[in-house]
Structure formats: C-alpha cells, structure tokens
Motif scaffolding. Structure first.
Motif, PDB file in Angstrom:
ATOM      1  N   ASP A 147       0.764  -0.995   0.112  1.00 49.35           N
ATOM      2  CA  ASP A 147       0.017   0.225  -0.025  1.00 49.35           C
ATOM      3  C   ASP A 147       1.020   1.227   0.076  1.00 49.35           C
ATOM      4  OD1 ASP A 147      -2.287   1.602   0.190  1.00 49.35           O
ATOM      5  OD2 ASP A 147      -1.919   1.834   2.599  1.00 49.35           O
ATOM      6  N   ILE A 148       1.910   1.229   0.771  1.00 48.16           N
ATOM      7  CA  ILE A 148       2.733   2.579   0.848  1.00 48.16           C
ATOM      8  C   ILE A 148       3.524   2.641  -0.554  1.00 48.16           C
ATOM      9  CG2 ILE A 148       4.955   3.196   2.058  1.00 48.16           C
ATOM     10  CD1 ILE A 148       3.860   1.967   4.605  1.00 48.16           C
ATOM     11  N   SER A 149       3.906   1.386  -0.993  1.00 47.15           N
ATOM     12  CA  SER A 149       4.937   1.757  -2.201  1.00 47.15           C
ATOM     13  C   SER A 149       4.050   2.488  -3.340  1.00 47.15           C
ATOM     14  CB  SER A 149       5.482   0.469  -2.552  1.00 47.15           C
ATOM     15  OG  SER A 149       4.436  -0.507  -2.885  1.00 47.15           O
ATOM     16  N   ALA A 150       2.819   2.205  -3.390  1.00 48.63           N
ATOM     17  CA  ALA A 150       2.120   2.850  -4.372  1.00 48.63           C
ATOM     18  C   ALA A 150       1.570   4.132  -3.953  1.00 48.63           C
ATOM     19  CB  ALA A 150       0.522   1.901  -4.403  1.00 48.63           C
ATOM     20  N   LEU A 177       3.263  11.853   2.646  1.00 48.22           N
ATOM     21  CA  LEU A 177       3.510  12.856   3.670  1.00 48.22           C
ATOM     22  C   LEU A 177       2.332  13.180   4.231  1.00 48.22           C
ATOM     23  CD1 LEU A 177       5.716  14.597   4.558  1.00 48.22           C
ATOM     24  CD2 LEU A 177       5.297  16.305   2.902  1.00 48.22           C
ATOM     25  N   LYS A 178       1.146  13.229   3.600  1.00 48.11           N
ATOM     26  CA  LYS A 178      -0.054  13.418   4.318  1.00 48.11           C
ATOM     27  C   LYS A 178      -0.419  12.539   5.560  1.00 48.11           C
ATOM     28  CE  LYS A 178      -2.626  15.974   0.626  1.00 48.11           C
ATOM     29  NZ  LYS A 178      -3.460  16.028  -0.184  1.00 48.11           N
ATOM     30  N   GLN A 179      -0.228  11.193   5.254  1.00 47.87           N
ATOM     31  CA  GLN A 179      -0.412  10.070   6.241  1.00 47.87           C
ATOM     32  C   GLN A 179       0.529  10.246   7.265  1.00 47.87           C
ATOM     33  OE1 GLN A 179      -0.985   6.120   4.501  1.00 47.87           O
ATOM     34  NE2 GLN A 179      -2.243   6.838   2.970  1.00 47.87           N
ATOM     35  N   LEU A 180       1.842  10.344   6.910  1.00 47.67           N
ATOM     36  CA  LEU A 180       2.804  10.618   7.832  1.00 47.67           C
ATOM     37  C   LEU A 180       2.580  11.590   8.790  1.00 47.67           C
ATOM     38  CD1 LEU A 180       5.349   9.578   9.108  1.00 47.67           C
ATOM     39  CD2 LEU A 180       6.807  10.805   7.357  1.00 47.67           C
ATOM     40  N   GLU A 181       2.006  12.818   8.465  1.00 50.74           N
ATOM     41  CA  GLU A 181       1.695  14.012   9.234  1.00 50.74           C
ATOM     42  C   GLU A 181       0.660  13.611  10.285  1.00 50.74           C
ATOM     43  OE1 GLU A 181       1.279  16.960   6.177  1.00 50.74           O
ATOM     44  OE2 GLU A 181       3.178  17.636   6.468  1.00 50.74           O
ATOM     45  N   ALA A 219       7.988   3.537   7.858  1.00 57.02           N
ATOM     46  CA  ALA A 219       7.917   2.864   6.337  1.00 57.02           C
ATOM     47  C   ALA A 219       7.394   4.130   5.514  1.00 57.02           C
ATOM     48  CB  ALA A 219       6.810   1.787   6.409  1.00 57.02           C
ATOM     49  N   LEU A 220       6.605   4.867   5.793  1.00 58.85           N
ATOM     50  CA  LEU A 220       5.928   6.211   5.224  1.00 58.85           C
ATOM     51  C   LEU A 220       7.157   7.085   4.911  1.00 58.85           C
ATOM     52  CD1 LEU A 220       2.713   6.826   6.576  1.00 58.85           C
ATOM     53  CD2 LEU A 220       3.151   6.132   4.193  1.00 58.85           C
ATOM     54  N   ARG A 221       7.974   7.274   5.972  1.00 59.35           N
ATOM     55  CA  ARG A 221       9.160   8.164   6.043  1.00 59.35           C
ATOM     56  C   ARG A 221      10.157   7.676   5.088  1.00 59.35           C
ATOM     57  NH1 ARG A 221      14.143   8.393   6.763  1.00 59.35           N
ATOM     58  NH2 ARG A 221      14.035   6.301   7.922  1.00 59.35           N
ATOM     59  N   LYS A 222      10.468   6.325   4.999  1.00 62.17           N
ATOM     60  CA  LYS A 222      11.441   5.699   4.309  1.00 62.17           C
ATOM     61  C   LYS A 222      10.995   5.784   2.758  1.00 62.17           C
ATOM     62  CE  LYS A 222      14.074   1.414   3.260  1.00 62.17           C
ATOM     63  NZ  LYS A 222      14.108   0.041   3.562  1.00 62.17           N
ATOM     64  N   HIS A 223       9.802   5.490   2.464  1.00 63.19           N
ATOM     65  CA  HIS A 223       9.073   5.750   1.070  1.00 63.19           C
ATOM     66  C   HIS A 223       9.207   7.075   0.553  1.00 63.19           C
ATOM     67  CE1 HIS A 223       6.528   5.141  -2.181  1.00 63.19           C
ATOM     68  NE2 HIS A 223       5.667   6.236  -1.607  1.00 63.19           N
ATOM     69  N   CYS A 224       8.859   8.107   1.391  1.00 61.46           N
ATOM     70  CA  CYS A 224       8.911   9.500   1.202  1.00 61.46           C
ATOM     71  C   CYS A 224      10.544  10.069   0.857  1.00 61.46           C
ATOM     72  CB  CYS A 224       8.213  10.348   2.108  1.00 61.46           C
ATOM     73  SG  CYS A 224       6.459  10.267   2.032  1.00 61.46           S
ATOM     74  N   ASP A 225      11.321   9.425   1.660  1.00 59.85           N
ATOM     75  CA  ASP A 225      12.718   9.871   1.450  1.00 59.85           C
ATOM     76  C   ASP A 225      13.221   9.306   0.167  1.00 59.85           C
ATOM     77  OD1 ASP A 225      15.175  11.159   2.416  1.00 59.85           O
ATOM     78  OD2 ASP A 225      15.755   8.856   2.868  1.00 59.85           O
ATOM     79  N   LEU A 259      11.638   8.739  -2.611  1.00 61.84           N
ATOM     80  CA  LEU A 259      10.894   9.364  -3.775  1.00 61.84           C
ATOM     81  C   LEU A 259      11.694  10.606  -3.841  1.00 61.84           C
ATOM     82  CD1 LEU A 259       7.064   8.648  -3.156  1.00 61.84           C
ATOM     83  CD2 LEU A 259       8.574   7.717  -5.012  1.00 61.84           C
ATOM     84  N   LEU A 260      11.891  11.450  -2.585  1.00 61.94           N
ATOM     85  CA  LEU A 260      12.565  12.880  -2.694  1.00 61.94           C
ATOM     86  C   LEU A 260      13.870  12.570  -3.174  1.00 61.94           C
ATOM     87  CD1 LEU A 260      12.174  15.644  -2.030  1.00 61.94           C
ATOM     88  CD2 LEU A 260      12.996  15.094   0.220  1.00 61.94           C
ATOM     89  N   GLN A 261      14.722  11.405  -2.887  1.00 60.84           N
ATOM     90  CA  GLN A 261      15.974  11.468  -3.457  1.00 60.84           C
ATOM     91  C   GLN A 261      16.123  11.187  -4.937  1.00 60.84           C
ATOM     92  OE1 GLN A 261      17.949   8.527  -1.182  1.00 60.84           O
ATOM     93  NE2 GLN A 261      18.203   9.587   0.769  1.00 60.84           N
ATOM     94  N   ALA A 262      15.081  10.499  -5.271  1.00 60.99           N
ATOM     95  CA  ALA A 262      14.906  10.053  -6.823  1.00 60.99           C
ATOM     96  C   ALA A 262      14.606  11.473  -7.495  1.00 60.99           C
ATOM     97  CB  ALA A 262      14.089   9.160  -7.192  1.00 60.99           C
ATOM     98  N   ALA A 263      13.893  12.311  -6.981  1.00 63.10           N
ATOM     99  CA  ALA A 263      13.487  13.402  -7.583  1.00 63.10           C
ATOM    100  C   ALA A 263      14.522  14.355  -7.531  1.00 63.10           C
ATOM    101  CB  ALA A 263      12.267  14.299  -6.810  1.00 63.10           C
ATOM    102  N   GLU A 264      15.185  14.566  -6.540  1.00 64.08           N
ATOM    103  CA  GLU A 264      16.566  15.366  -6.432  1.00 64.08           C
ATOM    104  C   GLU A 264      17.725  15.186  -7.359  1.00 64.08           C
ATOM    105  OE1 GLU A 264      17.580  15.077  -2.191  1.00 64.08           O
ATOM    106  OE2 GLU A 264      16.337  16.704  -1.835  1.00 64.08           O
ATOM    107  N   ALA A 265      17.790  13.799  -7.606  1.00 63.75           N
ATOM    108  CA  ALA A 265      18.880  13.276  -8.565  1.00 63.75           C
ATOM    109  C   ALA A 265      18.326  13.516 -10.012  1.00 63.75           C
ATOM    110  CB  ALA A 265      18.911  11.713  -8.442  1.00 63.75           C
ATOM    111  N   LYS A 266      16.995  13.595 -10.252  1.00 65.03           N
ATOM    112  CA  LYS A 266      16.523  13.724 -11.650  1.00 65.03           C
ATOM    113  C   LYS A 266      16.772  15.210 -11.879  1.00 65.03           C
ATOM    114  CE  LYS A 266      12.598  13.161 -14.725  1.00 65.03           C
ATOM    115  NZ  LYS A 266      11.144  12.737 -14.897  1.00 65.03           N
ATOM    116  N   VAL A 267      16.405  16.189 -11.017  1.00 67.30           N
ATOM    117  CA  VAL A 267      16.810  17.718 -11.163  1.00 67.30           C
ATOM    118  C   VAL A 267      17.945  17.950 -11.370  1.00 67.30           C
ATOM    119  CG1 VAL A 267      16.489  19.811  -9.655  1.00 67.30           C
ATOM    120  CG2 VAL A 267      14.570  18.004  -9.704  1.00 67.30           C
ATOM    121  N   GLU A 268      18.956  17.215 -10.634  1.00 71.61           N
ATOM    122  CA  GLU A 268      20.533  17.509 -10.900  1.00 71.61           C
ATOM    123  C   GLU A 268      20.854  17.025 -12.449  1.00 71.61           C
ATOM    124  OE1 GLU A 268      22.272  15.202  -7.825  1.00 71.61           O
ATOM    125  OE2 GLU A 268      21.680  16.825  -6.007  1.00 71.61           O
ATOM    126  N   LYS A 269      20.126  16.010 -12.861  1.00 69.99           N
ATOM    127  CA  LYS A 269      20.518  15.752 -14.389  1.00 69.99           C
ATOM    128  C   LYS A 269      20.054  16.675 -15.419  1.00 69.99           C
ATOM    129  CE  LYS A 269      22.528  11.810 -13.237  1.00 69.99           C
ATOM    130  NZ  LYS A 269      23.973  11.499 -13.781  1.00 69.99           N
TER     131      LYS A 269
END
Length: 86
Positions: free
Chosen positions: A9-12, A19-23, A48-54, A56-66
């Motif tokens: 459920d979290i991976s989807a 982030l909303k669920q974590l908050e 688990a939510l924090r790890k998932h969000c982290d 996704l955020l790292q992937a987005a940051e890496a894409k922006v850097e590219k």
C-alpha cells in the motif's frame, strides 16, 4: 507486526499522499491518547512512510540534478538517471 499489505500500500503512494499520512500519524501520536499496541503499529507505519517519502525525494533530487541547461540558460532536456551514481 507490519502487515505485508501495508508495505505494498505504501509503495503505491505518491510523495504528497505519503507525507499527508505521515503527518496524520505524527499528529495522532503527539496527542498521547493512543493505546500502546496501536502506537507501535502507527510508529512502524510512520517509519515505512518516512522511508518511502525519502526514497521518492532522493529520486526527484537526482533527476533535477541531471537536467541539462543549454547555452541560453534554458532547460534543454534531461539525461537518464544512472543508478550507479547514486
């Protein structure tokens, strides 16, 4: 204690939904009126939510850097993210 269904459920979830669920979990736990067993399962889901969000955020940051910039300073496109460099 974690249900495998919860992990799927979290991976989807999108970053924003995760982030909303974590908050919501943090708010509820901070109130202090949650039974111990429920607190533990909420904490596990929150982790688990924090790890998932982290992730996704790292992937987005890496894409922006590219993103490639052309000579005029405009975005000219992106290069594929190389998993070997992260």
């Amino acid at each position: 204690m974690s249900d495998p269904k919860d992990t799927a459920d979290i991976s989807a979830l999108s970053f924003e939904d995760g982030l909303k669920q974590l908050e919501a979990i943090v708010r509820e736990l901070e109130q202090g009126n949650v039974p111990l067993e429920r607190s533990i399962s909420m904490y596990e889901r929150g982790a688990a939510l924090r790890k998932h969000c982290d992730t996704l955020l790292q992937a987005a940051e890496a894409k922006v850097e590219k993103i490639q910039i052309d000579k005029t300073g405009k975005a000219a496109g992106t290069t594929p993210l190389d998993p070997e460099t992260t």
